[in-house]
Design a protein around this motif. Sequence first.
Motif, PDB file in Angstrom:
ATOM      1  N   THR A   1      52.827  39.605  35.390  1.00 24.96           N
ATOM      2  CA  THR A   1      53.527  39.611  36.674  1.00 24.96           C
ATOM      3  C   THR A   1      54.072  38.246  37.072  1.00 24.96           C
ATOM      4  O   THR A   1      54.975  38.167  37.896  1.00 24.96           O
ATOM      5  N   ARG A   2      53.512  37.182  36.541  1.00 28.86           N
ATOM      6  CA  ARG A   2      53.811  35.808  36.931  1.00 28.86           C
ATOM      7  C   ARG A   2      53.440  35.549  38.396  1.00 28.86           C
ATOM      8  O   ARG A   2      53.912  34.596  39.009  1.00 28.86           O
ATOM      9  N   ARG A   3      52.568  36.354  38.943  1.00 27.50           N
ATOM     10  CA  ARG A   3      51.979  36.149  40.268  1.00 27.50           C
ATOM     11  C   ARG A   3      50.483  35.950  40.091  1.00 27.50           C
ATOM     12  O   ARG A   3      49.849  36.638  39.293  1.00 27.50           O
ATOM     13  N   VAL A   4      49.928  34.999  40.860  1.00 25.64           N
ATOM     14  CA  VAL A   4      48.489  34.753  40.807  1.00 25.64           C
ATOM     15  C   VAL A   4      47.877  35.254  42.106  1.00 25.64           C
ATOM     16  O   VAL A   4      48.144  34.712  43.188  1.00 25.64           O
ATOM     17  N   VAL A   5      47.082  36.301  41.980  1.00 24.30           N
ATOM     18  CA  VAL A   5      46.490  36.965  43.131  1.00 24.30           C
ATOM     19  C   VAL A   5      44.989  36.704  43.138  1.00 24.30           C
ATOM     20  O   VAL A   5      44.324  36.813  42.094  1.00 24.30           O
ATOM     21  N   LEU A   6      44.465  36.355  44.305  1.00 27.65           N
ATOM     22  CA  LEU A   6      43.027  36.160  44.474  1.00 27.65           C
ATOM     23  C   LEU A   6      42.427  37.373  45.166  1.00 27.65           C
ATOM     24  O   LEU A   6      43.030  37.938  46.091  1.00 27.65           O
ATOM     25  N   ARG A   7      41.242  37.767  44.717  1.00 22.63           N
ATOM     26  CA  ARG A   7      40.496  38.864  45.328  1.00 22.63           C
ATOM     27  C   ARG A   7      39.206  38.311  45.925  1.00 22.63           C
ATOM     28  O   ARG A   7      38.483  37.544  45.275  1.00 22.63           O
TER      29      ARG A   7
END
Length: 320
Positions: A287-293
């Motif tokens: 995705t080239r997105r960095v998502v934090l959970r």
Amino acid sequence: MKLDDIIRGLRDSKGFAHKRDIASVLPRLPAGLTQVGDDCAALPDGDGYLLFAIEGFVSELVTRDPWFAGYCGVMVNLSDIYAMGGRPLAVVDALWSASHERAKLLIEGLLAASAAYGVPVVGGHTNIQSSSDQLAVAVLGRASCLLDSFLAQPGEQLLAVADHRGRYREPDAYWDASTSAPGARLRADLELLPQLAEAGLCRAGKDVSMGGLLGSTLMLLECSRLGAEIDLAAIEPPPGVGLERWLSTFPSYGFVLSVPDCHVDPVRRRFAERALVCTSIGRTDGTRRVVLRHGDARGELHNFVTDSFIGASPRGDASP
């Protein structure tokens, strides 16, 4: 702490700012024989690679704690060499100081690390006519198989590796698990990185530096043109250390590795055998997105589609 506050704190941190500074320079450099955006330069040489790493140190540290700054001059450069699957050969330094006494402390720290890690200081430059204290250190190394920030693949696990047997060098965010440790242990712990590369268990990784664990992970992902989802609950700080502080910590021994599922267990086992903490904190994706959970909350830390972090170029392309 709320996830939005964590993300805002990381984006506004001094560590992230230092890494973003790279973006103003990196796109101007030609790709040439090496990839622009890795931990150090890697030049093909015979059946392997010569590695060159260099670090300059912020003046606040050099002035406030010159012995430790000298020690770090060797230590952090060696992390860069090992993070690329190499082994160090020799160190050179350049120091400027306003007094012989402060220069002596810098050199004593440098030589203490040289002895602990078994890497000789072979030359350098000294100026004691300066109006301020400054330090830069470079290391030469060699690798037969590279760990390469440009070779992470979608669907791999991100492994965070750290040595928890240390303490903060107060008031800074430097986690020191080195200065009081036996030299033989320090050398053997670092030796795991080239062994992983040579065994074919891992191809991509970075050392954790001033940007902290997540800043260093962003650098790795940008080089490989990937995104990831990272679970903050999977990140394991040392006992008594809060997650927020740990995320901005510069550890003396810390790496982030991108590892295929089939190799995760043997990689983690090697670190565990040396009492090093190795946890799976997330998974790479395209995705080239960095998502934090964080619990039930999810938030975007960075989007490489719209904004670079260090300005790393795709392989073979020196354009921004």
